[in-house]
Design an enzyme around this catalytic site. Structure first.
Site, PDB file in Angstrom:
ATOM      1  N   SER A   1       5.982   1.720   2.917  1.00 25.60           N
ATOM      2  CA  SER A   1       4.068   1.205   3.010  1.00 25.60           C
ATOM      3  C   SER A   1       4.236   0.983   4.547  1.00 25.60           C
ATOM      4  O   SER A   1       4.578  -0.267   5.235  1.00 25.60           O
ATOM      5  CB  SER A   1       3.464   1.051   1.783  1.00 25.60           C
ATOM      6  OG  SER A   1       2.142   1.126   1.920  1.00 25.60           O
TER       7      SER A   1
ATOM      8  N   TYR B   1       0.578  -5.693  -3.303  1.00 26.81           N
ATOM      9  CA  TYR B   1       1.419  -4.358  -2.238  1.00 26.81           C
ATOM     10  C   TYR B   1       1.953  -4.386  -1.026  1.00 26.81           C
ATOM     11  O   TYR B   1       3.120  -4.150  -0.841  1.00 26.81           O
ATOM     12  CB  TYR B   1       0.479  -2.957  -2.677  1.00 26.81           C
ATOM     13  CG  TYR B   1       1.206  -2.235  -2.327  1.00 26.81           C
ATOM     14  CD1 TYR B   1       2.185  -1.406  -3.451  1.00 26.81           C
ATOM     15  CD2 TYR B   1       1.000  -1.490  -1.256  1.00 26.81           C
ATOM     16  CE1 TYR B   1       2.499  -0.669  -2.794  1.00 26.81           C
ATOM     17  CE2 TYR B   1       1.263   0.061  -1.006  1.00 26.81           C
ATOM     18  CZ  TYR B   1       2.207   0.163  -2.143  1.00 26.81           C
ATOM     19  OH  TYR B   1       2.817   1.547  -1.578  1.00 26.81           O
TER      20      TYR B   1
END
Length: 267
Positions: free
Chosen positions: A129, A142
């Site tokens: 990501s 995250y």
């Protein structure tokens, strides 16, 4: 002979888009889900696999190898979102997120390497990501789990190069998928000192995903990478400003970049 592809988390979102695109291009695709029965209309087989449980990984990998006799491309796409003030996210949720986003891909890689070594060929694509390039407020866990996978890939590439096995990262920005629905949200607590800034950031994050890019952009990028002789270490896919934010982080002083992020998230 058609290349055989395994995509973890291939039942929806980015994984599904990649699988359907590769099917059209003549690849033999297998996707995975913890609940394959929920996807009877999938355009490619969905096998049972939970990246948290090694026995399900080994069983699925062995099924594919026994059926096809080869395994050419593995796409570590299964992942989970998590939001919240780090102080208020329960320890077990932090561990669960790393089990899915970091330890899960490691388990899958370990399961497929013997076959790829035997073939003396293979490609492993880790879906990370753009959030993994920076510590984002209220998405710190995250960011950390995806950033850890980015670094792991850098090391792994060098270790497996001698076996003619290639590995790369593809970091998406915000895409229009259902990730927000499956994300762990630390609850907005009335007595929390983070209530307003966390609530505002949560609204902003959900807007980004709702207005995100078409997942087919990821599918096309993955297809290009599969057909690249020597894939790069890192790829980024998404809106210009999301990709540019990584460049800014490299060239700006840390505190200036931090201020930009805080202004963006209005905190």
């Amino acid at each position: 002979m058609a290349k055989v592809v395994l995509i973890t988390g291939g039942s929806s979102g980015i994984g599904k888009s990649i699988g359907e695109f590769l099917c059209k291009k003549g690849f033999k695709v297998y996707g995975t889900s913890r609940n394959p029965d929920h996807y009877p209309d999938s355009k490619f087989p969905i096998l049972a696999l939970d990246v948290k449980h090694n026995d399900t990984i080994l069983q699925t990998v062995n099924t594919i190898i026994n059926t096809e006799g080869q395994l050419d491309v593995v796409i570590n796409n299964a992942g989970a979102g998590i939001t919240g003030p780090i102080e208020e996210v329960p320890d077990e949720e932090i561990k669960a997120n790393f089990e899915t986003n970091f330890f899960g891909p490691i388990k899958v890689i370990k399961a497929v390497l013997p076959q790829m070594r035997k073939q003396q060929s293979g490609l492993i694509i880790n879906i990370t990501s753009i959030a993994g390039y920076m510590g984002l407020p209220y998405r710190g866990i995250y960011s950390a789990s995806k950033g850890a996978l980015e670094l792991l890939t850098e090391a792994f590439r060098m270790e497996i190069k001698g076996f003619n096995i290639k590995m790369t990262n593809v970091a998406p920005g915000d895409f229009a998928t259902n990730i927000a629905a499956g994300r762990y949200h630390a609850p907005l607590l009335d007595d929390s000192p983070y209530k307003k800034p966390y609530g505002d950031t949560l609204d902003l994050m959900n807007t980004h995903v709702d207005n995100g890019s078409d997942p087919n952009l990821m599918a096309k990028e993955v297809f290009k990478i599969i057909n690249t002789k020597n894939p790069k270490v890192h790829y980024k896919v998404g809106e210009f400003m999301q990709k540019f934010s990584i460049v800014l982080k490299r060239i700006l002083p840390d505190t200036v970049y931090e201020k930009l992020l805080m202004n963006h998230y209005k905190i």
